[in-house]
Design a protein around this motif. Structure first.
Motif, short mmCIF file in Angstrom:
data_model
loop_
_atom_site.label_atom_id
_atom_site.label_comp_id
_atom_site.label_asym_id
_atom_site.label_seq_id
_atom_site.Cartn_x
_atom_site.Cartn_y
_atom_site.Cartn_z
N VAL A 177 0.81 -1.23 0.00
CA VAL A 177 0.00 0.00 0.00
C VAL A 177 0.84 1.27 0.00
CG1 VAL A 177 -1.95 -1.12 1.14
CG2 VAL A 177 -0.15 -0.07 2.52
N THR A 178 2.17 1.16 0.30
CA THR A 178 3.00 2.35 0.37
C THR A 178 4.44 1.98 0.07
OG1 THR A 178 3.76 4.15 1.80
CG2 THR A 178 3.39 2.04 2.85
N THR A 179 5.23 2.98 -0.29
CA THR A 179 6.65 2.75 -0.55
C THR A 179 7.50 3.09 0.67
OG1 THR A 179 6.88 4.99 -1.43
CG2 THR A 179 6.37 3.22 -3.01
N ALA A 180 6.89 3.52 1.76
CA ALA A 180 7.63 3.90 2.96
C ALA A 180 8.22 2.66 3.64
CB ALA A 180 6.71 4.64 3.93
N ILE A 181 9.35 2.87 4.32
CA ILE A 181 10.00 1.77 5.07
C ILE A 181 10.12 2.17 6.54
CG2 ILE A 181 11.26 0.88 3.08
CD1 ILE A 181 13.72 2.41 4.12
N THR A 182 9.11 2.87 7.03
CA THR A 182 9.12 3.35 8.42
C THR A 182 9.28 2.23 9.44
OG1 THR A 182 7.73 5.21 7.73
CG2 THR A 182 7.86 4.75 10.09
N PRO A 183 8.62 1.08 9.29
CA PRO A 183 8.80 0.01 10.29
C PRO A 183 10.26 -0.44 10.40
CG PRO A 183 6.85 -0.42 8.97
CD PRO A 183 7.56 0.72 8.32
N PHE A 184 10.96 -0.51 9.28
CA PHE A 184 12.37 -0.91 9.32
C PHE A 184 13.19 0.14 10.06
CE2 PHE A 184 16.57 -1.31 7.05
CZ PHE A 184 16.95 -2.45 7.72
N LEU A 185 12.89 1.43 9.82
CA LEU A 185 13.57 2.51 10.54
C LEU A 185 13.30 2.39 12.04
CD1 LEU A 185 14.95 5.27 10.84
CD2 LEU A 185 12.76 6.34 10.29
N SER A 186 12.06 2.17 12.42
CA SER A 186 11.70 2.11 13.84
C SER A 186 12.41 0.96 14.55
CB SER A 186 10.18 1.96 14.00
OG SER A 186 9.50 3.03 13.38
N MET A 187 12.41 -0.22 13.91
CA MET A 187 13.03 -1.38 14.55
C MET A 187 14.54 -1.26 14.59
SD MET A 187 10.51 -3.17 15.60
CE MET A 187 9.71 -1.57 15.88
N THR A 188 15.14 -0.64 13.58
CA THR A 188 16.59 -0.44 13.60
C THR A 188 17.00 0.49 14.73
OG1 THR A 188 16.69 -0.78 11.20
CG2 THR A 188 18.56 0.32 12.24
N VAL A 189 16.27 1.59 14.87
CA VAL A 189 16.56 2.52 15.96
C VAL A 189 16.31 1.85 17.31
CG1 VAL A 189 15.83 4.68 17.03
CG2 VAL A 189 16.12 4.55 14.56
N MET A 190 15.28 1.02 17.38
CA MET A 190 14.99 0.32 18.64
C MET A 190 16.14 -0.61 19.03
SD MET A 190 11.76 -2.16 19.51
CE MET A 190 11.68 -3.04 21.07
#
Length: 452
Positions: A177-190
């Motif tokens: 539904v989107t081209t964003a990779i926000t979940p990967f960013l969030s988990m990497t920072v976590m």
């Protein structure tokens, strides 16, 4: 060496202007914990205007940070990571449940693609929830110990893999539904913020995650422009994660070493204070208790005697004709004789007895649990042994005698120690007047009782 030379040239040419002395400390926080000698050398080279020296020190600093290996710090970091997992699991479980509820119950999908997106997200979050339950149970049931074992390492690496894979999985599902990779960013920072990782380990971990994510994106994204954009963004995400992990590790190393340094200083201070207290309580010549220390010990002993209704006696002794010995052989010889005499006294007393140098050639002895008769017997035994002892000092053999004054220590009196000391001193004077090498007893009636 060639690699290091290239790095030096690169740093010298491109970084020198960016690192003036006044900004050296604040330029990069992960350089901070290697200050001290390294920083002093860097600043020294800077002040001398040596760009090559500055560059060399910077390269060495980077090398130390990236490849520094401290097994104790690494082991401690693993234990801290496992303790953090206990509380993270308590937070992650309700968050994952909320995601499942939102996508399975609350949100209504619009169309087949969005429905597929919801189903896959529910499956991904359910899997992550199950894994996090296992992690939480394992973390809470791991016993506290000094060094990590296999369980701790499995919990750390397993959770890291779970979080990163969850981020990649959700980001991949979001490509529907989107081209964003926000979940990967969030988990990497976590991962970078939650786990204490050595920089070299963090680099390997995030590099592996980047490669896997690039491969997954290649499978799911057919648009070359979108694929390139997502891969570049994921590279930025991984770089952010690595930098954050390096900063967290540097702060951990710095704080740990500072705490260790403070603990060492505290231990050294306590040791020095104990040594000073010991020195303050001892006579520097003989090593026996000094007057102040003896008085304090007698007061404590009197408290015990009052509780147990016990008895004690006080004995004063000194070396006969000590002034004549000093005049004949000199004061250094007299000091050696006092030291040997003190050792002889100590060796002939019980472990519970107290002996101190009261002043000059005069020594005071407290005999707990001894009445006057027993104290006289002990004093006579010591007197006879000293008279038979041949002291050898500086190659000179000498025999000496000692006189003793004995008095009871009455704890029921308000000034027990001064009163007992006065009686024992009078008895010692009587022993001197009676020809020395004797034991005399001081009695409250101020009469002198001959006890030999």
């Amino acid at each position: 060496d060639s690699t290091a030379d290239l790095l030096i040239v690169w740093v010298q040419s491109s970084m020198w202007a960016l690192l003036p002395e006044k900004n050296l400390d604040g330029w990069c926080p992960w350089l901070a914990y290697t200050r001290g000698p390294t920083r002093a050398a860097v600043v020294g080279e800077n002040r001398r205007g040596s760009g090559v020296g500055m560059a060399k020190q910077l390269v060495k600093t980077i090398w130390r940070i990236f490849y520094a290996s401290d097994s104790d710090l690494a082991a401690k970091a693993v234990l801290i990571n496992v303790r953090r997992l206990r509380y993270v699991s308590l937070l992650a479980i309700p968050v994952l449940l909320a995601h499942i509820v939102v996508f399975a119950v609350v949100a209504e999908p619009q169309g087949e693609i969005e429905k597929l997106w919801h189903e896959r997200l529910v499956l991904a979050h359910s899997t992550a929830l199950l894994c996090m339950l296992i992690v939480g149970i394992g973390a809470w049931h791991t016993p506290a110990r000094g060094r990590p074992g296999l369980v701790e390492y499995l919990l750390q690496w397993g959770t890291m893999a779970l979080v990163l894979c969850a981020g990649m999985a959700v980001a991949a599902i979001d490509q529907l539904v989107t081209t964003a990779i926000t979940p990967f960013l969030s988990m990497t920072v976590m991962v970078a913020a939650l786990f204490l990782l050595r920089p070299v380990v963090a680099f390997g971990t995030f590099s592996a995650a980047l490669i896997v994510f690039w491969v997954v994106l290649g499978w799911l994204q057919s648009d070359p422009a979108v694929l390139l954009s997502s891969r570049v963004n994921s590279l930025t995400v991984v770089s952010i994660g690595f930098c954050l992990a390096t900063v967290m590790w540097a702060a951990f190393v710095r704080s740990t070493r500072q705490r260790a340094h403070i603990e060492r200083q505290r231990a050294e201070l306590a040791e020095k204070n104990a040594a000073l207290e010991l020195l303050a309580a001892l006579d520097p010549l003989t090593g026996l208790a000094n007057r102040r220390s003896f008085e304090a010990q007698v007061q404590r002993e009197m408290v015990n005697m009052r509780r147990a209704a016990g008895t004690a006696s006080l004995v004063i002794t000194d070396v006969d004709h000590f002034k004549r010995i000093n005049d004949l052989y000199g004061h250094p010889f007299g000091d050696e004789l006092l030291r040997e005499f003190a050792a002889a006294l100590r060796s002939r007393l019980r472990a519970t007895d107290l002996v101190a140098r009261w002043g000059g050639e005069e020594f005071l002895i407290l005999l707990p649990g001894c009445d006057t008769a027993e104290a006289v017997k002990i004093a006579n035994t010591i007197r006879e042994q000293i008279a038979r002892t041949e002291f050898e000092i500086r190659g000179i053999k000498i025999n000496v005698t000692a006189s003793f004054g004995v008095a009871p220590l009455r704890v029921d009196e308000p000034d027990a120690l001064p009163h007992s000391y006065r009686l024992a001193d009078q008895a010692l004077y009587a022993a001197k007047q009676a020809g020395r090498n004797r034991v005399e007893v001081g009695v409250p009636e101020s009469a002198f009782q001959h006890a030999t």
